[in-house]
Design a protein around this motif. Structure first.
Motif, PDB file in Angstrom:
ATOM      1  N   VAL A  90       1.213   5.821  14.928  1.00 11.26           N
ATOM      2  CA  VAL A  90      -0.099   5.277  14.564  1.00 11.26           C
ATOM      3  C   VAL A  90       0.002   3.765  14.351  1.00 11.26           C
ATOM      4  O   VAL A  90      -0.777   2.989  14.902  1.00 11.26           O
ATOM      5  CB  VAL A  90      -0.643   5.954  13.280  1.00 11.26           C
ATOM      6  N   PHE A  91       1.007   3.362  13.559  1.00 15.37           N
ATOM      7  CA  PHE A  91       1.147   1.940  13.211  1.00 15.37           C
ATOM      8  C   PHE A  91       1.709   1.138  14.380  1.00 15.37           C
ATOM      9  O   PHE A  91       1.375  -0.025  14.561  1.00 15.37           O
ATOM     10  CB  PHE A  91       2.053   1.807  11.982  1.00 15.37           C
ATOM     11  N   THR A  92       2.588   1.772  15.160  1.00 16.40           N
ATOM     12  CA  THR A  92       3.219   1.074  16.284  1.00 16.40           C
ATOM     13  C   THR A  92       2.236   0.883  17.434  1.00 16.40           C
ATOM     14  O   THR A  92       2.075  -0.220  17.939  1.00 16.40           O
ATOM     15  CB  THR A  92       4.436   1.889  16.784  1.00 16.40           C
ATOM     16  N   LEU A  93       1.566   1.973  17.817  1.00 17.32           N
ATOM     17  CA  LEU A  93       0.704   1.915  19.002  1.00 17.32           C
ATOM     18  C   LEU A  93      -0.637   1.247  18.723  1.00 17.32           C
ATOM     19  O   LEU A  93      -1.175   0.560  19.572  1.00 17.32           O
ATOM     20  CB  LEU A  93       0.428   3.325  19.549  1.00 17.32           C
ATOM     21  N   TYR A  94      -1.193   1.477  17.535  1.00 21.66           N
ATOM     22  CA  TYR A  94      -2.580   1.049  17.313  1.00 21.66           C
ATOM     23  C   TYR A  94      -2.708  -0.136  16.358  1.00 21.66           C
ATOM     24  O   TYR A  94      -3.813  -0.630  16.152  1.00 21.66           O
ATOM     25  CB  TYR A  94      -3.421   2.233  16.816  1.00 21.66           C
ATOM     26  N   ALA A  95      -1.587  -0.575  15.758  1.00 25.49           N
ATOM     27  CA  ALA A  95      -1.676  -1.750  14.880  1.00 25.49           C
ATOM     28  C   ALA A  95      -0.536  -2.731  15.151  1.00 25.49           C
ATOM     29  O   ALA A  95      -0.410  -3.728  14.453  1.00 25.49           O
ATOM     30  CB  ALA A  95      -1.664  -1.333  13.414  1.00 25.49           C
ATOM     31  N   ASP A  96       0.279  -2.406  16.179  1.00 23.05           N
ATOM     32  CA  ASP A  96       1.344  -3.308  16.600  1.00 23.05           C
ATOM     33  C   ASP A  96       2.212  -3.765  15.417  1.00 23.05           C
ATOM     34  O   ASP A  96       2.544  -4.938  15.295  1.00 23.05           O
ATOM     35  CB  ASP A  96       0.697  -4.520  17.307  1.00 23.05           C
ATOM     36  N   THR A  97       2.555  -2.830  14.558  1.00 24.02           N
ATOM     37  CA  THR A  97       3.296  -3.151  13.335  1.00 24.02           C
ATOM     38  C   THR A  97       4.697  -2.538  13.404  1.00 24.02           C
ATOM     39  O   THR A  97       4.828  -1.358  13.745  1.00 24.02           O
ATOM     40  CB  THR A  97       2.559  -2.541  12.114  1.00 24.02           C
ATOM     41  N   PRO A  98       5.736  -3.319  13.092  1.00 21.96           N
ATOM     42  CA  PRO A  98       7.074  -2.729  13.076  1.00 21.96           C
ATOM     43  C   PRO A  98       7.146  -1.605  12.033  1.00 21.96           C
ATOM     44  O   PRO A  98       6.838  -1.825  10.854  1.00 21.96           O
ATOM     45  CB  PRO A  98       7.992  -3.898  12.690  1.00 21.96           C
ATOM     46  N   THR A  99       7.497  -0.423  12.484  1.00 18.88           N
ATOM     47  CA  THR A  99       7.456   0.761  11.627  1.00 18.88           C
ATOM     48  C   THR A  99       8.838   1.381  11.558  1.00 18.88           C
ATOM     49  O   THR A  99       9.396   1.799  12.575  1.00 18.88           O
ATOM     50  CB  THR A  99       6.413   1.756  12.170  1.00 18.88           C
ATOM     51  N   HIS A 122       0.857  -1.194   0.000  1.00 17.24           N
ATOM     52  CA  HIS A 122       0.000   0.000   0.000  1.00 17.24           C
ATOM     53  C   HIS A 122       0.893   1.243   0.000  1.00 17.24           C
ATOM     54  O   HIS A 122       1.711   1.399   0.905  1.00 17.24           O
ATOM     55  CB  HIS A 122      -0.892   0.043   1.241  1.00 17.24           C
ATOM     56  N   PHE A 123       0.704   2.098  -0.987  1.00 14.23           N
ATOM     57  CA  PHE A 123       1.401   3.385  -1.027  1.00 14.23           C
ATOM     58  C   PHE A 123       0.458   4.419  -0.442  1.00 14.23           C
ATOM     59  O   PHE A 123      -0.626   4.644  -0.983  1.00 14.23           O
ATOM     60  CB  PHE A 123       1.765   3.763  -2.462  1.00 14.23           C
ATOM     61  N   GLN A 124       0.864   5.013   0.658  1.00 14.25           N
ATOM     62  CA  GLN A 124      -0.021   5.976   1.318  1.00 14.25           C
ATOM     63  C   GLN A 124       0.560   7.381   1.223  1.00 14.25           C
ATOM     64  O   GLN A 124       1.689   7.614   1.645  1.00 14.25           O
ATOM     65  CB  GLN A 124      -0.187   5.619   2.804  1.00 14.25           C
ATOM     66  N   ALA A 181      -6.120   6.480   7.626  1.00 14.91           N
ATOM     67  CA  ALA A 181      -5.785   5.325   6.769  1.00 14.91           C
ATOM     68  C   ALA A 181      -5.871   4.023   7.565  1.00 14.91           C
ATOM     69  O   ALA A 181      -6.336   2.999   7.071  1.00 14.91           O
ATOM     70  CB  ALA A 181      -4.389   5.498   6.174  1.00 14.91           C
ATOM     71  N   LEU A 182      -5.439   4.108   8.813  1.00 11.08           N
ATOM     72  CA  LEU A 182      -5.528   2.923   9.678  1.00 11.08           C
ATOM     73  C   LEU A 182      -6.994   2.552   9.921  1.00 11.08           C
ATOM     74  O   LEU A 182      -7.381   1.387   9.832  1.00 11.08           O
ATOM     75  CB  LEU A 182      -4.842   3.208  11.017  1.00 11.08           C
ATOM     76  N   MET A 183      -7.801   3.572  10.212  1.00 11.00           N
ATOM     77  CA  MET A 183      -9.217   3.322  10.503  1.00 11.00           C
ATOM     78  C   MET A 183      -9.973   2.833   9.260  1.00 11.00           C
ATOM     79  O   MET A 183     -11.009   2.206   9.367  1.00 11.00           O
ATOM     80  CB  MET A 183      -9.868   4.588  11.071  1.00 11.00           C
ATOM     81  N   ARG A 184      -9.420   3.133   8.078  1.00 11.63           N
ATOM     82  CA  ARG A 184     -10.041   2.649   6.847  1.00 11.63           C
ATOM     83  C   ARG A 184      -9.724   1.172   6.609  1.00 11.63           C
ATOM     84  O   ARG A 184     -10.228   0.549   5.686  1.00 11.63           O
ATOM     85  CB  ARG A 184      -9.556   3.496   5.661  1.00 11.63           C
ATOM     86  N   GLY A 185      -8.816   0.647   7.427  1.00 14.27           N
ATOM     87  CA  GLY A 185      -8.573  -0.794   7.373  1.00 14.27           C
ATOM     88  C   GLY A 185      -7.227  -1.203   6.806  1.00 14.27           C
ATOM     89  O   GLY A 185      -6.936  -2.388   6.684  1.00 14.27           O
ATOM     90  N   TYR A 186      -6.381  -0.236   6.451  1.00 16.73           N
ATOM     91  CA  TYR A 186      -5.084  -0.594   5.875  1.00 16.73           C
ATOM     92  C   TYR A 186      -4.153  -1.137   6.957  1.00 16.73           C
ATOM     93  O   TYR A 186      -3.894  -0.473   7.956  1.00 16.73           O
ATOM     94  CB  TYR A 186      -4.454   0.616   5.172  1.00 16.73           C
ATOM     95  N   ARG A 187      -3.675  -2.343   6.724  1.00 16.14           N
ATOM     96  CA  ARG A 187      -2.753  -3.015   7.640  1.00 16.14           C
ATOM     97  C   ARG A 187      -1.697  -3.724   6.801  1.00 16.14           C
ATOM     98  O   ARG A 187      -1.948  -4.100   5.671  1.00 16.14           O
ATOM     99  CB  ARG A 187      -3.456  -4.106   8.453  1.00 16.14           C
ATOM    100  N   ALA A 188      -0.526  -3.932   7.379  1.00 19.35           N
ATOM    101  CA  ALA A 188       0.496  -4.709   6.680  1.00 19.35           C
ATOM    102  C   ALA A 188       1.454  -5.289   7.709  1.00 19.35           C
ATOM    103  O   ALA A 188       1.380  -4.957   8.901  1.00 19.35           O
ATOM    104  CB  ALA A 188       1.241  -3.839   5.671  1.00 19.35           C
ATOM    105  N   ASP A 189       2.393  -6.118   7.238  1.00 20.51           N
ATOM    106  CA  ASP A 189       3.341  -6.770   8.149  1.00 20.51           C
ATOM    107  C   ASP A 189       4.475  -5.835   8.574  1.00 20.51           C
ATOM    108  O   ASP A 189       5.186  -6.116   9.536  1.00 20.51           O
ATOM    109  CB  ASP A 189       3.927  -8.022   7.469  1.00 20.51           C
ATOM    110  N   ALA A 190       4.664  -4.756   7.819  1.00 19.69           N
ATOM    111  CA  ALA A 190       5.678  -3.761   8.200  1.00 19.69           C
ATOM    112  C   ALA A 190       5.338  -2.444   7.512  1.00 19.69           C
ATOM    113  O   ALA A 190       4.560  -2.411   6.551  1.00 19.69           O
ATOM    114  CB  ALA A 190       7.079  -4.207   7.788  1.00 19.69           C
ATOM    115  N   VAL A 191       5.906  -1.365   8.048  1.00 20.24           N
ATOM    116  CA  VAL A 191       5.681  -0.029   7.482  1.00 20.24           C
ATOM    117  C   VAL A 191       7.040   0.661   7.327  1.00 20.24           C
ATOM    118  O   VAL A 191       7.907   0.529   8.196  1.00 20.24           O
ATOM    119  CB  VAL A 191       4.796   0.841   8.415  1.00 20.24           C
TER     120      VAL A 191
END
Ligand code: ZN
Length: 424
Positions: A372-381, A164-166, A181-191
């Motif tokens: 945003v990605f670290t705290l709310y989606a637990d994704t390595p950013t 996903h290119f944001q 973007a997070l609330m719209r449902g975009y998730r991935a294994d890393a950012v």
């Protein structure tokens, strides 16, 4: 890992398209994408992503929906026509890991233009530096995301994972763009977020609060000034009290991991001030705007309560001051990128491959959407990007050769993280 030969093809592809990458970045800088005026820059990015065959999504930010999230920053502007743009690459068969390549398109005001050596919205390259407001923070990074992806494909390879290119708004004031973007449902294994970070990786980062303080006075004619109460004079007293809170928080730095060695990690910036109605009237009011930082792990609400207590104390005592704070933007917590993720190990290796040096990491005392990605989606950013100078200042500039290397490192990261298939 991809083969050495595949790596070589990718690196060559970055070089082959680098002039085009620079022209695209220059074009992007020429759009003055100040807050709420990001539309034309987003049009350009939307077109660039669509041209690459990505599935396009563009939507207007919704403050009411955003307000339901704990990471929301209060909004003082209209979000009409304020949009995020996301382009999605979907491989034929999704076999690899997914990735978000994020960047913000909004830029901070240029300030008095006469102090710039040239227009802030021109983007010349002089002696290896590209100039212009937003060149470093962070249009070079936005372009690097796209051109890194291009290089993988130009090398005859197809990423095997979803990407996903944001291009988000609001990074410089609320953080609501990435949050949306997070609330719209975009998730991935890393950012990856290629903010201007001196060719390094951000390990830890403060949270930020924005608020406005309104100080009330009592207007009189200056001939009997002593009977009035000067709100502008009082505002300085309020600032002094807030500086004491700032110093108290800085004194706590030893208790906060990755902040122990920083001299002054917590900065309160009094960024705007306005007050009074007339030179010959004791001012009845004064308002000033504050940007305050907090450590990771400190809830924004807790910091806000301390600010409120500080102001409440000023209302007592022999010369009470009436000062009221309201939230005006960022209400965000800080974050730490926990060492040891697979994403970080891979970046260490791609960085080493391109730069020939070890990847350094550091703590930044500024806000980043990485939270945003670290705290709310637990994704390595991985906030990792080029060398720049004077971001938020006059004659902002970004190092062209640093952009080239960062693009190469991201391109190798994409190929190794998502995996690749040879194009047939
Ligand atoms: Zn930035």
């Amino acid at each position: 890992m991809i083969t050495e030969e595949q790596s070589r093809r990718i690196l060559e592809a970055v070089d082959a398209a680098f002039d085009e990458q620079l022209s695209f970045t220059q074009e992007l800088v020429k759009h003055p994408s100040l807050r709420t005026q990001e539309g034309s820059a987003q049009d350009l990015l939307h077109a660039a992503m669509a041209e690459r065959g990505l599935d396009m999504d563009r939507w207007q930010l919704d403050p009411e929906e955003l307000a339901t999230h704990e990471g929301f920053g209060p909004v003082t502007v209209s979000y009409e026509d304020v949009t995020n743009v996301v382009g999605t690459y979907l491989p034929a068969a999704e076999a690899g890991r997914s990735l978000i390549l994020n960047g913000h398109v909004d830029v901070v005001p240029e300030g008095p233009a006469e102090h710039w050596s040239r227009s802030p919205w021109d983007a010349p390259i002089i002696d290896g530096w590209m100039y212009g407001r937003g060149a470093g923070d962070m249009k070079a990074g936005l372009a690097a995301n796209l051109f890194a992806f291009d290089a993988v494909r130009a090398a005859g390879l197809e990423p095997a994972g979803r990407i996903h290119f944001q291009s988000v708004v609001e990074e410089e004031c609320t953080g609501n763009g990435s949050l949306s973007a997070l609330m719209r449902g975009y998730r991935a294994d890393a950012v990856i977020i290629p903010e201007p970070e001196e060719d390094m990786l951000v390990r830890a980062n403060v949270g930020v609060l924005w608020f406005k303080v309104r100080v009330s006075g009592s207007p009189t004619h200056p001939r009997e000034m002593g009977t009035g109460f000067n709100a502008i004079d009082a505002a300085y007293t309020v600032m002094t009290a807030l500086r004491e809170v700032e110093e108290k928080w800085n004194a706590d730095r030893g208790q906060h991991r990755f902040f122990e060695d920083l001299e002054h990690p917590i900065n309160f910036n009094f960024g705007q001030i306005i007050g009074g109605d007339w030179p010959s009237s004791v001012p009845a009011w004064c308002e000033f705007d504050v940007r305050a930082a907090i450590y990771p792990g400190i809830p924004a609400e807790q910091a806000w309560n301390e600010v409120q207590q500080c102001l409440a104390q000023l209302q007592t005592g022999p010369a009470p001051i009436n000062a009221v704070a309201t939230k005006t933007g960022f209400f965000s917590e800080g974050y730490v990128l926990e060492p040891g993720s697979e994403a970080e190990s891979l970046l260490e290796s791609t960085h080493q491959q391109v730069f020939g040096t070890e990847l350094g990491s550091f703590t930044t005392p500024g806000y980043l959407d990485g939270r945003v990605f670290t705290l709310y989606a637990d994704t390595p950013t991985l906030v990792y990007g080029p060398v720049s100078e004077a971001i938020h200042g006059f004659d902002e500039r970004v190092s062209v050769e640093s952009v080239r290397r960062i693009t190469k490192s991201i391109a190798l990261f994409i190929a190794n993280w998502c995996g690749v298939d040879e194009q047939r």
